[in-house]
Design an enzyme around this catalytic site. Structure first.
Site, PDB file in Angstrom:
ATOM      1  CD  GLU A   1      -2.213   1.169   2.985  1.00  0.00           C
ATOM      2  OE1 GLU A   1      -3.039   2.065   3.281  1.00  0.00           O
ATOM      3  OE2 GLU A   1      -1.900   0.250   3.777  1.00  0.00           O
TER       4      GLU A   1
ATOM      5  CG  ASP B   1      16.256  -1.289  11.444  1.00  0.00           C
ATOM      6  OD1 ASP B   1      17.002  -0.642  12.202  1.00  0.00           O
ATOM      7  OD2 ASP B   1      16.409  -1.318  10.210  1.00  0.00           O
TER       8      ASP B   1
END
Length: 314
Positions: A103, A215
């Site tokens: 998306e 991360d």
């Protein structure tokens, strides 16, 4: 979630677009956008007027995107925080690429409670049930992930372990220290091994395991179409939530109101966390040293000297 829950591993980008948007829909144009240091990234406009986000790399890097897809599904499955919808992943022999199709997030103005809301959402994700992301065939573990993945371009080992400290030693610090041995030199190597041997003197066994982004620096936090923070580019695994918090502070930190809001939902042992935080920084700094070179050696050496040079337990 598991990789077999992916609807398809597509054989071409055109096939993925046609399957998701209809066989009559084609890619009309593409615009290169920022997508990190490893991949090429594009905003693609489709013939039906919609937009998608596509990351590409060489064919032999397909596993990068398969594991990122798994991480996105895991974070999305928690239902606690926004992540872009996974549309497709696969390889395209004709174009010579592996790809991840997502998306496209069109940012809206940030809501006034942006950092407070993000703090609450991340804390809820960290407190959500996550045992299904660790169990592997014939193996019971609390920490790890259903598969190995990547932290940047480096392999990230996620073998299930019953103890967090064991996992962090064997699956985080040890692989990075092994890769960095020649750069570190004899003195730093000796101190680094001392840290590994005595890791239990600094780290804790958390009260509960948490699904982590893995991360979580500011570049992987975007403002989404709802004006709230959304997460991208995860390297997910199950661990101690302090590891995610530490990563948010490695390259500058987030506003204080984010941490205060997080603490309201998932209390932080602030004094203990500060004693442990740089050991979590060490993993990512070692990875940067291994990926990008000696410019990170000073930061790595400072932490190794501080912890590995001590003769007391704490």
């Amino acid at each position: 979630m598991r990789r077999e829950n992916l609807k398809d591993i597509y054989g071409s980008l055109d096939q993925a677009v046609g399957d998701v948007f209809g066989n009559s829909v084609r890619m009309a144009s593409r615009e290169r956008v920022h997508g990190g240091d490893i991949n090429d990234a594009y905003r693609v406009r489709l013939s039906n007027g919609e937009q998608i986000f596509v990351k590409t790399n060489s064919l032999n890097r397909a596993d990068f995107f398969l594991t990122e897809a798994d991480s996105l599904m895991a974070l999305g499955f928690s239902g606690k925080i926004g992540v872009p919808e996974l549309l497709g992943v696969g390889t395209d022999q004709g174009k010579g690429i592996a790809f991840l199709m997502l998306e496209y997030l069109e940012s809206a103005p940030a809501v006034s409670s942006y950092w407070e809301t993000f703090g609450h959402q991340l804390a809820k994700m960290h407190r959500a049930a996550c045992g299904s992301f660790v169990k592997a065939e014939n193996t019971e573990g609390k920490y790890g992930f259903t598969e190995d993945n990547y932290i940047g371009a480096s392999p990230q080992k996620n073998s299930p372990k019953k103890k967090w400290i064991e996992f962090y030693r064997e699956c985080r610090l040890l692989p990075q220290l092994t890769m960095a041995e020649e750069v570190l030199g004899p003195s730093l190597r000796k101190k680094a091994w001392r840290i590994l041997e005595r890791l239990e003197f600094w780290l804790r066994e958390p009260e509960f395991p948490s699904l982590l982004h893995g991360d979580l620096w500011s570049g992987n936090i975007l403002t989404g179409p709802d004006g709230k923070a959304w997460l991208i580019d995860p390297a997910a695994y199950v661990g101690d939530f302090e590891a995610d918090l530490a990563m948010t502070q490695l390259f500058g930190g987030l506003p204080r109101r984010f941490y205060d809001a997080y603490h309201e939902i998932n209390p932080i042992d602030k004094e203990g966390y500060l004693q442990r935080r740089d050991l979590y920084h060490l993993y990512h700094l070692l990875n940067h040293l291994n990926l990008f070179g000696r410019m990170y050696l000073g930061s790595v050496a400072e932490i190794i000297n501080r912890y590995g040079g001590r003769t007391d337990q704490r």
